[in-house]
Design an enzyme around this catalytic site. Structure first.
Site, PDB file in Angstrom:
ATOM      1  N   PRO A 128     -39.793 -55.848 -11.676  1.00 57.95           N
ATOM      2  CA  PRO A 128     -39.353 -54.465 -11.485  1.00 57.95           C
ATOM      3  C   PRO A 128     -38.756 -53.922 -12.776  1.00 57.95           C
ATOM      4  O   PRO A 128     -37.907 -54.576 -13.390  1.00 57.95           O
ATOM      5  CB  PRO A 128     -38.289 -54.575 -10.386  1.00 57.95           C
ATOM      6  CG  PRO A 128     -38.530 -55.894  -9.730  1.00 57.95           C
ATOM      7  CD  PRO A 128     -39.081 -56.789 -10.798  1.00 57.95           C
ATOM      8  N   CYS A 184     -37.150 -50.252 -14.175  1.00 60.24           N
ATOM      9  CA  CYS A 184     -36.763 -48.875 -13.873  1.00 60.24           C
ATOM     10  C   CYS A 184     -37.388 -47.913 -14.884  1.00 60.24           C
ATOM     11  O   CYS A 184     -37.388 -48.179 -16.084  1.00 60.24           O
ATOM     12  CB  CYS A 184     -35.252 -48.740 -13.885  1.00 60.24           C
ATOM     13  SG  CYS A 184     -34.457 -49.598 -12.518  1.00 60.24           S
ATOM     14  N   ALA A 242     -36.662 -50.558  -9.059  1.00 58.84           N
ATOM     15  CA  ALA A 242     -35.674 -50.479  -7.992  1.00 58.84           C
ATOM     16  C   ALA A 242     -35.876 -49.161  -7.250  1.00 58.84           C
ATOM     17  O   ALA A 242     -35.723 -48.078  -7.815  1.00 58.84           O
ATOM     18  CB  ALA A 242     -34.267 -50.554  -8.568  1.00 58.84           C
ATOM     19  N   GLN A 292     -39.422 -53.111  -4.672  1.00 56.03           N
ATOM     20  CA  GLN A 292     -38.050 -53.615  -4.721  1.00 56.03           C
ATOM     21  C   GLN A 292     -37.149 -52.622  -4.004  1.00 56.03           C
ATOM     22  O   GLN A 292     -36.960 -51.483  -4.444  1.00 56.03           O
ATOM     23  CB  GLN A 292     -37.570 -53.808  -6.164  1.00 56.03           C
ATOM     24  CG  GLN A 292     -36.205 -54.492  -6.221  1.00 56.03           C
ATOM     25  CD  GLN A 292     -35.701 -54.673  -7.640  1.00 56.03           C
ATOM     26  OE1 GLN A 292     -35.453 -53.698  -8.333  1.00 56.03           O
ATOM     27  NE2 GLN A 292     -35.523 -55.914  -8.059  1.00 56.03           N
ATOM     28  N   TYR A 328     -25.694 -54.488  -8.615  1.00 57.54           N
ATOM     29  CA  TYR A 328     -25.882 -53.428  -7.636  1.00 57.54           C
ATOM     30  C   TYR A 328     -25.262 -53.859  -6.301  1.00 57.54           C
ATOM     31  O   TYR A 328     -24.644 -54.914  -6.209  1.00 57.54           O
ATOM     32  CB  TYR A 328     -27.357 -53.054  -7.549  1.00 57.54           C
ATOM     33  CG  TYR A 328     -27.871 -52.545  -8.892  1.00 57.54           C
ATOM     34  CD1 TYR A 328     -27.245 -51.472  -9.529  1.00 57.54           C
ATOM     35  CD2 TYR A 328     -28.937 -53.150  -9.548  1.00 57.54           C
ATOM     36  CE1 TYR A 328     -27.669 -51.014 -10.769  1.00 57.54           C
ATOM     37  CE2 TYR A 328     -29.376 -52.694 -10.788  1.00 57.54           C
ATOM     38  CZ  TYR A 328     -28.739 -51.627 -11.388  1.00 57.54           C
ATOM     39  OH  TYR A 328     -29.157 -51.175 -12.620  1.00 57.54           O
ATOM     40  N   ARG A 342     -34.008 -60.991  -4.816  1.00 56.60           N
ATOM     41  CA  ARG A 342     -33.679 -61.162  -6.234  1.00 56.60           C
ATOM     42  C   ARG A 342     -32.182 -61.385  -6.361  1.00 56.60           C
ATOM     43  O   ARG A 342     -31.363 -60.591  -5.895  1.00 56.60           O
ATOM     44  CB  ARG A 342     -34.093 -59.950  -7.071  1.00 56.60           C
ATOM     45  CG  ARG A 342     -33.551 -60.020  -8.508  1.00 56.60           C
ATOM     46  CD  ARG A 342     -34.186 -59.038  -9.463  1.00 56.60           C
ATOM     47  NE  ARG A 342     -35.287 -59.692 -10.176  1.00 56.60           N
ATOM     48  CZ  ARG A 342     -35.779 -59.251 -11.348  1.00 56.60           C
ATOM     49  NH1 ARG A 342     -35.320 -58.143 -11.905  1.00 56.60           N
ATOM     50  NH2 ARG A 342     -36.763 -59.894 -11.939  1.00 56.60           N
ATOM     51  N   LEU A 395     -36.949 -63.284 -21.029  1.00 61.71           N
ATOM     52  CA  LEU A 395     -37.418 -63.645 -22.362  1.00 61.71           C
ATOM     53  C   LEU A 395     -38.502 -64.717 -22.326  1.00 61.71           C
ATOM     54  O   LEU A 395     -38.525 -65.636 -23.144  1.00 61.71           O
ATOM     55  CB  LEU A 395     -36.238 -64.079 -23.255  1.00 61.71           C
ATOM     56  CG  LEU A 395     -35.205 -62.993 -23.573  1.00 61.71           C
ATOM     57  CD1 LEU A 395     -34.150 -63.524 -24.534  1.00 61.71           C
ATOM     58  CD2 LEU A 395     -35.871 -61.741 -24.157  1.00 61.71           C
ATOM     59  N   GLY A 422     -41.440 -58.546 -17.972  1.00 59.32           N
ATOM     60  CA  GLY A 422     -41.126 -57.131 -18.054  1.00 59.32           C
ATOM     61  C   GLY A 422     -41.510 -56.549 -19.397  1.00 59.32           C
ATOM     62  O   GLY A 422     -42.599 -56.010 -19.580  1.00 59.32           O
TER      63      GLY A 422
END
Length: 356
Positions: free
Chosen positions: A23, A25, A59, A101, A183, A230, A300, A322
């Site tokens: 995911p 954003c 998200a 997500q 979150y 997650r 990474l 990502g």
């Protein structure tokens, strides 16, 4: 066949490979109504055409107040779900599984998007709203949130369940519950952000109560869809949420109906994080070994050989990427060539330019 190109079956879903899109954003809903746009279609669609096994949305808020920024996507109404369905159809047409997500930003809601000249919480006069959290404890630099009462907590569980139903109707194969990165659900889990003295605070069992209620509600609404959770495995801060807590709660979440754990770290409080290539994989491995459940690793992981080693030696069952996929949306197709995998899902439009 290289391990990362072996299919993975979860419930009745078979995902064509183990290279998945994390995911990410996008903060790109300019109308601020939570409805995904053509940007989201093209952004997510490129990864499916590029050979990813699973493509997971950013998200996606379960309520207007659950957005990180006013420009976030949502799935709290039917208009949003109908547009998501169009995106899902394209992902499926390219052979990828589609994941959403489901998220609530908690005390980190109503913030300016990263490239804004302003920082912190968006004020009401600019379209912001009051953030909510387990306790009236702000994230540094953000507005003080309002502590949720128990009736509101029940409403949040209902919001996740309703969002899950819409997601299934839109065709999503995977529903990921976002309990990471500081979150709302992570805020309840961590003693650094949860100062409650009722049934949702104090002991580990109480701090995990909301997450487990959400898992059970999403599982009940999900039908045969796959449910991920997650986690941030550690706050990277003494006295905070840690990897042993994560492994324990993951076991409870598995019993409540979660099928796979997506293991990241950090985000709940400012911390010094010792980053290096694949630095979060060991946390995923701990959850896998403790719970005996499949996990995906993130953080990474940038080259196919590294991803292959992680999966082949049982440190994780899949890899989410990502930033590296932003740099190269066709990385899975390129990885197949590099690792000598035989696949049949290179788009025929691209066959004149082999990924050698």
């Amino acid at each position: 066949m290289p391990a990362i190109f072996e299919p993975l079956t979860l419930r009745s879903l078979t995902i064509r490979n183990r290279l998945w899109v994390a995911p990410m954003c996008q903060y790109s809903v300019e109308d601020r109504d939570g409805v995904p746009t053509d940007w989201h279609l093209v952004h997510l669609g490129q990864f499916a055409a590029g050979g990813a096994g699973l493509v997971v949305t950013e998200a996606t808020a379960v309520s207007p107040a659950g957005r990180i920024s006013p420009q976030d996507t949502g799935i709290w109404n039917d208009e949003q779900a109908a547009v998501w369905a169009r995106i899902v159809r394209f992902l499926h047409s390219q052979g990828a599984a589609a994941g959403v997500q489901l998220a609530h930003a908690g005390r980190k809601a109503s913030t300016f998007r990263p490239w804004s000249e302003e920082r912190g919480t968006v004020p009401a006069e600019d379209g912001g709203w009051e953030p909510v959290a387990p306790s009236a404890t702000p994230f540094p630099g953000y507005a003080t949130p309002r502590a949720l009462d128990t009736e509101e907590i029940a409403g949040i569980v209902a919001d996740f369940a309703a969002a899950a139903r819409r997601a299934v109707e839109a065709g999503f194969d995977v529903l990921e519950i976002h309990a990471a990165h500081g979150y709302l659900l992570h805020e309840f889990l961590s003693p650094l952000s949860n100062e409650r003295t009722d049934g949702y605070g104090g002991s580990l069992e109480n701090r995990a109560r909301l997450l487990l209620e959400v898992v059970r509600a999403v599982r009940a609404a999900a039908g045969d869809a796959v449910v991920f959770v997650r986690f941030s495995a550690t706050d990277w801060t003494d006295g905070g949420w840690n990897e042993d807590d994560t492994a324990t709660v993951a076991g409870w979440a598995a019993a409540a109906g979660a099928n796979l754990f997506d293991v990241s770290t950090g985000g709940n409080v400012p911390a010094t994080i010792p980053t290096e290539p694949a630095y979060q994989v060991r946390f995923a491995t701990l959850v896998r070994d403790t719970v005996d459940a499949p996990v995906c690793a993130v953080g990474l992981i940038t080259d196919p050989e590294e991803a292959e080693e992680i999966v082949r030696f049982g440190r994780a069952d899949a890899i989410m990427m990502g930033r590296e996929l932003l740099r190269d949306p066709h990385l899975p197709l390129r990885a197949a060539s590099v690792l000598g995998a035989t696949i049949d899902y290179t788009p025929p439009q691209y066959l004149r330019a082999p990924f050698a």
